[in-house]
Design a protein around this motif. Structure first.
Motif, mmCIF file in Angstrom:
data_model
loop_
_atom_site.group_PDB
_atom_site.id
_atom_site.type_symbol
_atom_site.label_atom_id
_atom_site.label_comp_id
_atom_site.label_asym_id
_atom_site.label_seq_id
_atom_site.Cartn_x
_atom_site.Cartn_y
_atom_site.Cartn_z
ATOM 1 N N ILE A 92 -35.535 49.293 17.744
ATOM 2 C CA ILE A 92 -35.153 49.937 18.514
ATOM 3 C C ILE A 92 -33.880 49.426 19.640
ATOM 4 C CG2 ILE A 92 -34.346 51.849 20.844
ATOM 5 C CD1 ILE A 92 -37.144 53.243 19.429
ATOM 6 N N THR A 93 -32.692 49.643 19.428
ATOM 7 C CA THR A 93 -31.932 48.179 19.881
ATOM 8 C C THR A 93 -31.032 48.547 20.495
ATOM 9 O OG1 THR A 93 -31.444 45.318 19.974
ATOM 10 C CG2 THR A 93 -31.440 46.971 17.596
ATOM 11 N N ASN A 94 -29.836 47.857 21.128
ATOM 12 C CA ASN A 94 -28.934 47.951 21.968
ATOM 13 C C ASN A 94 -27.642 47.028 21.172
ATOM 14 O OD1 ASN A 94 -30.045 49.425 24.060
ATOM 15 N ND2 ASN A 94 -28.009 48.588 25.113
ATOM 16 N N PHE A 95 -26.476 47.447 21.121
ATOM 17 C CA PHE A 95 -25.521 46.725 20.214
ATOM 18 C C PHE A 95 -25.486 44.949 21.064
ATOM 19 C CE2 PHE A 95 -24.704 50.661 18.549
ATOM 20 C CZ PHE A 95 -25.242 50.835 17.101
ATOM 21 N N HIS A 96 -25.711 43.784 20.129
ATOM 22 C CA HIS A 96 -25.246 42.678 21.033
ATOM 23 C C HIS A 96 -23.673 42.178 20.786
ATOM 24 C CE1 HIS A 96 -30.034 43.486 21.726
ATOM 25 N NE2 HIS A 96 -29.782 44.033 20.196
ATOM 26 N N LEU A 97 -24.140 41.174 21.645
ATOM 27 C CA LEU A 97 -22.471 40.172 21.127
ATOM 28 C C LEU A 97 -22.313 39.499 20.718
ATOM 29 C CD1 LEU A 97 -23.211 39.929 24.748
ATOM 30 C CD2 LEU A 97 -22.467 38.696 24.605
ATOM 31 N N PRO A 98 -20.653 39.482 20.094
ATOM 32 C CA PRO A 98 -20.734 38.929 18.873
ATOM 33 C C PRO A 98 -21.417 37.001 18.572
ATOM 34 C CG PRO A 98 -18.833 39.462 19.658
ATOM 35 C CD PRO A 98 -19.547 39.545 20.846
ATOM 36 N N GLU A 99 -21.550 36.652 17.764
ATOM 37 C CA GLU A 99 -22.370 35.111 17.731
ATOM 38 C C GLU A 99 -23.807 34.414 18.753
ATOM 39 O OE1 GLU A 99 -19.400 32.140 17.989
ATOM 40 O OE2 GLU A 99 -18.554 33.271 16.099
ATOM 41 N N SER A 100 -24.262 36.272 18.524
ATOM 42 C CA SER A 100 -25.715 35.910 20.279
ATOM 43 C C SER A 100 -27.061 35.582 19.348
ATOM 44 C CB SER A 100 -25.052 36.906 20.927
ATOM 45 O OG SER A 100 -25.802 38.194 20.814
ATOM 46 N N THR A 101 -27.799 34.637 19.755
ATOM 47 C CA THR A 101 -28.776 35.180 19.324
ATOM 48 C C THR A 101 -29.289 36.519 18.565
ATOM 49 O OG1 THR A 101 -30.233 34.518 21.541
ATOM 50 C CG2 THR A 101 -29.864 32.701 20.082
ATOM 51 N N ALA B 58 -32.768 42.741 32.110
ATOM 52 C CA ALA B 58 -33.270 44.419 31.997
ATOM 53 C C ALA B 58 -33.370 43.639 29.988
ATOM 54 C CB ALA B 58 -32.520 45.446 32.739
ATOM 55 N N PRO B 59 -34.369 44.288 29.971
ATOM 56 C CA PRO B 59 -34.922 44.664 28.273
ATOM 57 C C PRO B 59 -34.193 45.976 28.113
ATOM 58 C CG PRO B 59 -37.457 45.183 29.565
ATOM 59 C CD PRO B 59 -36.273 44.977 30.469
ATOM 60 N N THR B 60 -33.088 45.839 27.877
ATOM 61 C CA THR B 60 -32.253 47.048 27.975
ATOM 62 C C THR B 60 -31.952 48.380 27.305
ATOM 63 O OG1 THR B 60 -30.348 44.893 26.471
ATOM 64 C CG2 THR B 60 -29.967 45.646 28.930
ATOM 65 N N ALA B 61 -32.654 48.157 25.418
ATOM 66 C CA ALA B 61 -33.202 49.153 24.631
ATOM 67 C C ALA B 61 -34.229 49.610 25.067
ATOM 68 C CB ALA B 61 -33.924 48.378 24.183
ATOM 69 N N ASP C 41 -24.339 51.968 23.748
ATOM 70 C CA ASP C 41 -25.638 52.690 23.030
ATOM 71 C C ASP C 41 -26.322 52.340 22.304
ATOM 72 O OD1 ASP C 41 -23.898 55.280 23.846
ATOM 73 O OD2 ASP C 41 -22.250 54.539 22.800
ATOM 74 N N ALA C 42 -27.446 52.417 21.676
ATOM 75 C CA ALA C 42 -28.858 52.449 21.352
ATOM 76 C C ALA C 42 -28.482 52.461 19.183
ATOM 77 C CB ALA C 42 -29.716 52.699 21.695
ATOM 78 N N MET C 43 -29.516 51.389 18.533
ATOM 79 C CA MET C 43 -29.340 51.477 17.533
ATOM 80 C C MET C 43 -30.793 52.003 17.414
ATOM 81 S SD MET C 43 -28.019 48.522 15.027
ATOM 82 C CE MET C 43 -26.163 48.718 14.338
ATOM 83 N N PHE C 44 -31.443 52.613 15.906
ATOM 84 C CA PHE C 44 -32.635 52.929 15.846
ATOM 85 C C PHE C 44 -32.737 51.734 14.017
ATOM 86 C CE2 PHE C 44 -36.160 55.283 14.308
ATOM 87 C CZ PHE C 44 -36.762 54.315 14.180
ATOM 88 N N ARG D 258 -46.252 52.627 11.293
ATOM 89 C CA ARG D 258 -45.479 51.585 11.675
ATOM 90 C C ARG D 258 -45.712 50.824 13.508
ATOM 91 N NH1 ARG D 258 -39.909 54.631 10.500
ATOM 92 N NH2 ARG D 258 -41.213 56.329 11.949
ATOM 93 N N VAL D 259 -45.149 49.714 13.163
ATOM 94 C CA VAL D 259 -45.282 49.861 14.496
ATOM 95 C C VAL D 259 -43.502 49.373 15.079
ATOM 96 C CG1 VAL D 259 -45.574 47.228 15.747
ATOM 97 C CG2 VAL D 259 -47.030 47.728 14.549
ATOM 98 N N ILE D 260 -43.350 49.863 16.397
ATOM 99 C CA ILE D 260 -41.499 50.271 16.378
ATOM 100 C C ILE D 260 -41.768 49.055 17.571
ATOM 101 C CG2 ILE D 260 -39.827 51.888 16.626
ATOM 102 C CD1 ILE D 260 -40.701 53.417 14.937
ATOM 103 N N CYS D 261 -40.807 48.016 17.766
ATOM 104 C CA CYS D 261 -40.547 47.453 18.932
ATOM 105 C C CYS D 261 -39.060 48.003 19.828
ATOM 106 C CB CYS D 261 -40.151 45.781 18.637
ATOM 107 S SG CYS D 261 -42.212 45.648 17.736
ATOM 108 N N VAL D 262 -39.342 48.536 20.758
ATOM 109 C CA VAL D 262 -38.463 48.829 21.440
ATOM 110 C C VAL D 262 -37.516 47.774 22.351
ATOM 111 C CG1 VAL D 262 -36.902 50.234 23.585
ATOM 112 C CG2 VAL D 262 -39.471 50.255 22.230
#
Length: 346
Positions: free
Chosen positions: A299-308, A182-185, A341-344, A253-257
């Motif tokens: 707008i994005t979630n919190f991602h794995l360490p050392e991930s792309t 899923a596009p989790t954001a 959770d999410a981050m903007f 602004r162009v804001i990507c989810v």
């Protein structure tokens, strides 16, 4: 740490296991929201349902309307009855798919498997890159209906709980089948929240990128620049391209989810940041040093360490700001990864 962050180890952070969210929240929009100013590194703590307060009239929100398919099939090998698992990655022909299989040693070209008591049958045709298999399926009826009946949602390996409701691993605006993740954001949005955002004068624009499992593949090289991304299929419609280009021309602004929407618009744009309509494959890898042509907010979630994914976020907000914000999120007991959770970032 290397200055710009070309070493994979530069993207490591300590994450206690218990902060990895195992289940989605009952109310999608009740997750927490960290605001990060990418210029100053300043943070603020809110809830996702307040996201509309931080969007401005004229902003364009870009959302990925891909649908996750129940791509995990559990069955048995014909002849021996041994357990088989096939994970659909990408359609390569009418009834042919590139897949991940288990047990790999037993599933060589010519091997056959059966699912749902023979409702669906599969033959291994070929072994390709990374040991993936090309599989041809045989069935009576409509493949998607059979898959819906037999398949399971392919949750990421760090989620160990079984999902009670398949729809909770879909965004409320999911439309086109094709993703293995899923596009989790986008999981935080509800129809009511999207309506509130539109009422504020924010334009909603939909693009499609079918998310592959490359999203979860660890970066195994020491130098980020040597990592090779897997290709994913994307599409940008004429309407979407026009809306994004008009917003940019008007200074909005162009804001990507999500990182997938970001990678779609950046892949579809030219040197001047003009987005072109069309469909294609992208293997774009965004890490610090990349010059963003289209995206102004994420707008994005919190991602794995050392991930792309943490590398992409670091390219946008600065590695030091991102790692500092993640450290703060750990201290504040935020929930991490797909159901977290999410981050903007703006």
């Amino acid at each position: 740490m290397s200055e710009i962050g070309y070493s994979t180890a530069d993207y490591y952070y300590d994450l206690p296991q218990e902060l990895i969210a195992q289940d989605p929240l009952e109310d999608r929009s009740s997750s927490r929201l960290m605001l990060l100013d990418r210029t100053t590194g300043r943070t603020e703590h809110r809830h996702f349902r307040e996201i509309a307060d931080f969007l401005k009239p004229g902003d364009t929100l870009v959302l990925n309307n891909t649908r996750v398919i129940p791509a995990r099939l559990l069955g048995e090998r014909e002849g021996t009855g041994g357990a088989v698992e096939i994970l659909l990655l990408k359609r390569t022909g009418a009834d042919e798919w590139e897949t991940l299989v288990r047990p790999g040693k037993k599933l060589k070209p010519g091997a056959r498997a059966s699912f749902g008591g023979g409702l669906l049958r599969a033959e291994i045709l070929d072994v390709v890159e990374d040991g993936n298999r090309i599989v041809r399926f045989e069935y009576d009826g409509i493949f998607e209906e059979i898959l819906d009946r037999l398949g399971e949602m392919p949750l990421p390996p760090y989620i160990t709980h079984k999902l009670k409701d398949k729809d909770r691993y879909q965004t409320v605006y999911a439309r086109f089948d094709g993703s293995a993740a899923a596009p989790t954001a986008g999981l935080h949005f509800t129809p009511e929240l999207l309506s509130r955002i539109e009422e504020k004068g924010v334009k909603l624009v939909y693009v499609t990128l079918h998310v592959g499992l490359g999203t979860f593949r660890p970066v195994k090289v020491d130098d980020v620049r040597s990592h090779v991304m897997h290709t994913e299929w994307y599409q940008v419609t004429e309407d979407a391209a026009r809306s994004i280009n008009e917003a940019k021309a008007a200074g909005h602004r162009v804001i990507c989810v999500g990182t997938t929407s970001c990678r779609t618009v950046e892949s579809a744009s030219d040197e001047n940041g003009t987005v072109r309509a069309g469909a294609g494959e992208t293997s774009i890898f965004i890490y610090p040093g990349y010059r963003f042509r289209v995206m102004d907010g994420l707008i994005t979630n919190f991602h794995l360490p050392e991930s792309t994914l943490i590398m992409l976020v670091s390219a946008f907000a600065g590695r030091e700001h991102v790692l500092e914000a993640y450290k703060e999120a750990v201290g504040e007991r935020y929930r991490f990864f797909s159901f977290g959770d999410a981050m903007f970032i703006s």
